[in-house]
Motif scaffolding. Structure first.
Motif, PDB file in Angstrom:
ATOM      1  N   SER A  71       6.617  38.440  35.874  1.00 33.77           N
ATOM      2  CA  SER A  71       6.325  38.812  37.411  1.00 33.77           C
ATOM      3  C   SER A  71       5.936  39.338  37.297  1.00 33.77           C
ATOM      4  O   SER A  71       5.521  40.366  38.085  1.00 33.77           O
ATOM      5  CB  SER A  71       7.118  37.630  37.282  1.00 33.77           C
ATOM      6  N   GLY A  72       6.848  40.799  36.976  1.00 33.75           N
ATOM      7  CA  GLY A  72       7.184  41.779  37.160  1.00 33.75           C
ATOM      8  C   GLY A  72       6.201  42.670  36.190  1.00 33.75           C
ATOM      9  O   GLY A  72       5.539  44.112  37.001  1.00 33.75           O
ATOM     10  N   LEU A  73       5.904  42.350  35.472  1.00 37.05           N
ATOM     11  CA  LEU A  73       4.404  43.265  35.152  1.00 37.05           C
ATOM     12  C   LEU A  73       2.759  42.632  35.999  1.00 37.05           C
ATOM     13  O   LEU A  73       1.801  43.767  36.125  1.00 37.05           O
ATOM     14  CB  LEU A  73       3.596  42.441  33.097  1.00 37.05           C
ATOM     15  N   SER A  74       2.982  41.415  36.111  1.00 28.18           N
ATOM     16  CA  SER A  74       2.063  41.523  37.176  1.00 28.18           C
ATOM     17  C   SER A  74       2.227  42.211  38.258  1.00 28.18           C
ATOM     18  O   SER A  74       1.025  42.153  38.894  1.00 28.18           O
ATOM     19  CB  SER A  74       1.577  39.717  37.208  1.00 28.18           C
ATOM     20  N   THR A  75       3.453  42.120  39.147  1.00 31.63           N
ATOM     21  CA  THR A  75       3.653  42.891  40.442  1.00 31.63           C
ATOM     22  C   THR A  75       3.048  44.644  40.191  1.00 31.63           C
ATOM     23  O   THR A  75       2.202  45.184  41.051  1.00 31.63           O
ATOM     24  CB  THR A  75       4.545  42.752  40.965  1.00 31.63           C
ATOM     25  N   GLY A  76       3.271  45.161  38.483  1.00 24.98           N
ATOM     26  CA  GLY A  76       2.930  46.847  38.724  1.00 24.98           C
ATOM     27  C   GLY A  76       1.462  46.545  38.085  1.00 24.98           C
ATOM     28  O   GLY A  76       1.106  47.702  39.003  1.00 24.98           O
ATOM     29  N   VAL A  77       1.010  45.744  37.470  1.00 24.92           N
ATOM     30  CA  VAL A  77      -0.820  45.856  37.640  1.00 24.92           C
ATOM     31  C   VAL A  77      -1.277  46.028  38.883  1.00 24.92           C
ATOM     32  O   VAL A  77      -2.048  46.744  39.330  1.00 24.92           O
ATOM     33  CB  VAL A  77      -1.302  44.598  36.999  1.00 24.92           C
ATOM     34  N   SER A  78      -1.081  44.692  39.582  1.00 26.88           N
ATOM     35  CA  SER A  78      -1.127  44.912  40.711  1.00 26.88           C
ATOM     36  C   SER A  78      -0.856  45.748  42.207  1.00 26.88           C
ATOM     37  O   SER A  78      -1.532  46.295  43.032  1.00 26.88           O
ATOM     38  CB  SER A  78      -0.506  43.046  41.818  1.00 26.88           C
ATOM     39  N   TRP A  79       0.306  46.309  41.642  1.00 26.58           N
ATOM     40  CA  TRP A  79       0.534  47.980  42.795  1.00 26.58           C
ATOM     41  C   TRP A  79      -0.088  48.964  42.560  1.00 26.58           C
ATOM     42  O   TRP A  79      -0.516  48.940  42.815  1.00 26.58           O
ATOM     43  CB  TRP A  79       1.990  48.046  42.500  1.00 26.58           C
ATOM     44  N   LEU A  80      -0.453  49.089  41.088  1.00 28.31           N
ATOM     45  CA  LEU A  80      -1.665  50.047  40.548  1.00 28.31           C
ATOM     46  C   LEU A  80      -2.599  49.567  40.904  1.00 28.31           C
ATOM     47  O   LEU A  80      -3.460  50.652  41.903  1.00 28.31           O
ATOM     48  CB  LEU A  80      -1.447  49.700  38.964  1.00 28.31           C
ATOM     49  N   CYS A  81      -3.444  48.830  41.166  1.00 27.87           N
ATOM     50  CA  CYS A  81      -4.841  48.353  41.509  1.00 27.87           C
ATOM     51  C   CYS A  81      -4.637  48.235  43.191  1.00 27.87           C
ATOM     52  O   CYS A  81      -5.552  48.974  43.252  1.00 27.87           O
ATOM     53  CB  CYS A  81      -5.143  46.971  41.220  1.00 27.87           C
ATOM     54  N   TYR A  82      -3.764  48.354  43.635  1.00 24.77           N
ATOM     55  CA  TYR A  82      -4.044  47.883  44.749  1.00 24.77           C
ATOM     56  C   TYR A  82      -3.921  49.311  45.440  1.00 24.77           C
ATOM     57  O   TYR A  82      -4.326  50.113  46.404  1.00 24.77           O
ATOM     58  CB  TYR A  82      -2.202  47.268  45.656  1.00 24.77           C
ATOM     59  N   TYR A  83      -2.938  50.055  44.603  1.00 23.56           N
ATOM     60  CA  TYR A  83      -2.369  51.585  45.369  1.00 23.56           C
ATOM     61  C   TYR A  83      -4.496  52.337  44.927  1.00 23.56           C
ATOM     62  O   TYR A  83      -4.908  54.008  45.910  1.00 23.56           O
ATOM     63  CB  TYR A  83      -1.991  52.515  44.521  1.00 23.56           C
ATOM     64  N   ARG A  84      -4.857  52.195  44.167  1.00 24.27           N
ATOM     65  CA  ARG A  84      -6.147  52.505  43.784  1.00 24.27           C
ATOM     66  C   ARG A  84      -7.140  52.660  44.829  1.00 24.27           C
ATOM     67  O   ARG A  84      -8.016  53.114  45.375  1.00 24.27           O
ATOM     68  CB  ARG A  84      -6.667  52.681  42.194  1.00 24.27           C
ATOM     69  N   ALA A  85      -6.514  51.066  45.208  1.00 23.42           N
ATOM     70  CA  ALA A  85      -7.975  50.730  45.441  1.00 23.42           C
ATOM     71  C   ALA A  85      -7.503  51.157  47.651  1.00 23.42           C
ATOM     72  O   ALA A  85      -8.557  51.608  48.104  1.00 23.42           O
ATOM     73  CB  ALA A  85      -8.108  49.560  46.543  1.00 23.42           C
ATOM     74  N   LEU A  86      -6.257  50.955  47.764  1.00 28.71           N
ATOM     75  CA  LEU A  86      -6.154  52.244  49.268  1.00 28.71           C
ATOM     76  C   LEU A  86      -6.267  53.421  49.060  1.00 28.71           C
ATOM     77  O   LEU A  86      -6.970  54.092  49.824  1.00 28.71           O
ATOM     78  CB  LEU A  86      -4.625  51.723  49.860  1.00 28.71           C
ATOM     79  N   GLN A  87      -6.490  54.048  47.676  1.00 24.16           N
ATOM     80  CA  GLN A  87      -6.994  55.911  47.550  1.00 24.16           C
ATOM     81  C   GLN A  87      -8.280  55.710  47.914  1.00 24.16           C
ATOM     82  O   GLN A  87      -8.907  56.322  48.841  1.00 24.16           O
ATOM     83  CB  GLN A  87      -6.246  56.305  46.647  1.00 24.16           C
ATOM     84  N   ILE A  88      -8.792  54.947  47.778  1.00 24.60           N
ATOM     85  CA  ILE A  88     -10.356  55.250  47.883  1.00 24.60           C
ATOM     86  C   ILE A  88     -11.342  54.594  49.053  1.00 24.60           C
ATOM     87  O   ILE A  88     -12.812  54.506  48.654  1.00 24.60           O
ATOM     88  CB  ILE A  88     -11.048  55.038  46.544  1.00 24.60           C
ATOM     89  N   GLY A  89     -10.833  53.271  49.414  1.00 25.28           N
ATOM     90  CA  GLY A  89     -11.086  52.040  50.487  1.00 25.28           C
ATOM     91  C   GLY A  89     -10.548  52.461  51.891  1.00 25.28           C
ATOM     92  O   GLY A  89      -9.391  53.092  51.408  1.00 25.28           O
ATOM     93  N   ASP A  90     -10.802  52.057  52.627  1.00 28.72           N
ATOM     94  CA  ASP A  90     -10.146  51.796  53.506  1.00 28.72           C
ATOM     95  C   ASP A  90      -8.912  50.561  53.892  1.00 28.72           C
ATOM     96  O   ASP A  90      -9.807  49.359  53.485  1.00 28.72           O
ATOM     97  CB  ASP A  90     -11.263  51.572  55.426  1.00 28.72           C
ATOM     98  N   ALA A  91      -8.279  51.008  54.474  1.00 25.05           N
ATOM     99  CA  ALA A  91      -6.991  49.815  54.092  1.00 25.05           C
ATOM    100  C   ALA A  91      -7.567  49.099  54.979  1.00 25.05           C
ATOM    101  O   ALA A  91      -6.955  47.736  54.603  1.00 25.05           O
ATOM    102  CB  ALA A  91      -5.619  50.686  55.201  1.00 25.05           C
TER     103      ALA A  91
END
Length: 137
Positions: A71-91
């Motif tokens: 679950s922690g690994l899944s959360t980590g991957v989710s957060w990495l993808c989420y922050y990258r998406a936020l950085q390049i896309g509109d919230a």
């Protein structure tokens, strides 16, 4: 009581998205995720010690360890993808897509946890999916 905690979870998740979008400006998304994660880890351990539950770690079974780590690994991957998406896309576009996790969770809970999937759940999933598409397009 679960409803109140779920509602606060939604409120703080919304705040987290807005604060992250502002904070990530000019910061590498992986570094931003690491900073966020460090804060979450610190906060979680402070709560463990405040509630005096640190000794409970000795009684966690192997199965729980495995699934908590996954679950922690899944959360980590989710957060990495989420922050990258936020950085390049509109919230306003990233967040609704991220919330498709509600639909995916309901389907996975039905398949793997054998939870009930009612007509109401199906209608809700369809509406969330349609709403997400409308918001993103």
């Amino acid at each position: 009581m679960w409803f109140i905690f779920a509602l606060f979870s939604a409120i703080f998740a919304a705040l987290s998205s807005i604060l992250a979008k502002v904070g990530i400006d000019g910061v590498n998304s992986n570094l931003a995720t690491a900073i966020r994660t460090a804060v979450v880890v610190l906060m979680a351990w402070v709560l463990v010690f405040i509630t005096k539950t640190e000794n409970s770690i000795l009684y966690i079974g192997r199965k729980s360890w495995i699934f908590l780590i996954l679950s922690g690994l899944s959360t980590g991957v989710s957060w990495l993808c989420y922050y990258r998406a936020l950085q390049i896309g509109d919230a306003s576009k990233v967040v609704p897509i991220d919330k498709l996790s509600v639909v995916i969770t309901l389907v996975l809970a039905f398949i793997f946890l054998h939870e009930n999937f009612t007509v109401k759940s199906l209608i809700g999933c369809i509406l969330i999916g349609i709403g997400t598409l409308i918001m993103v397009l």
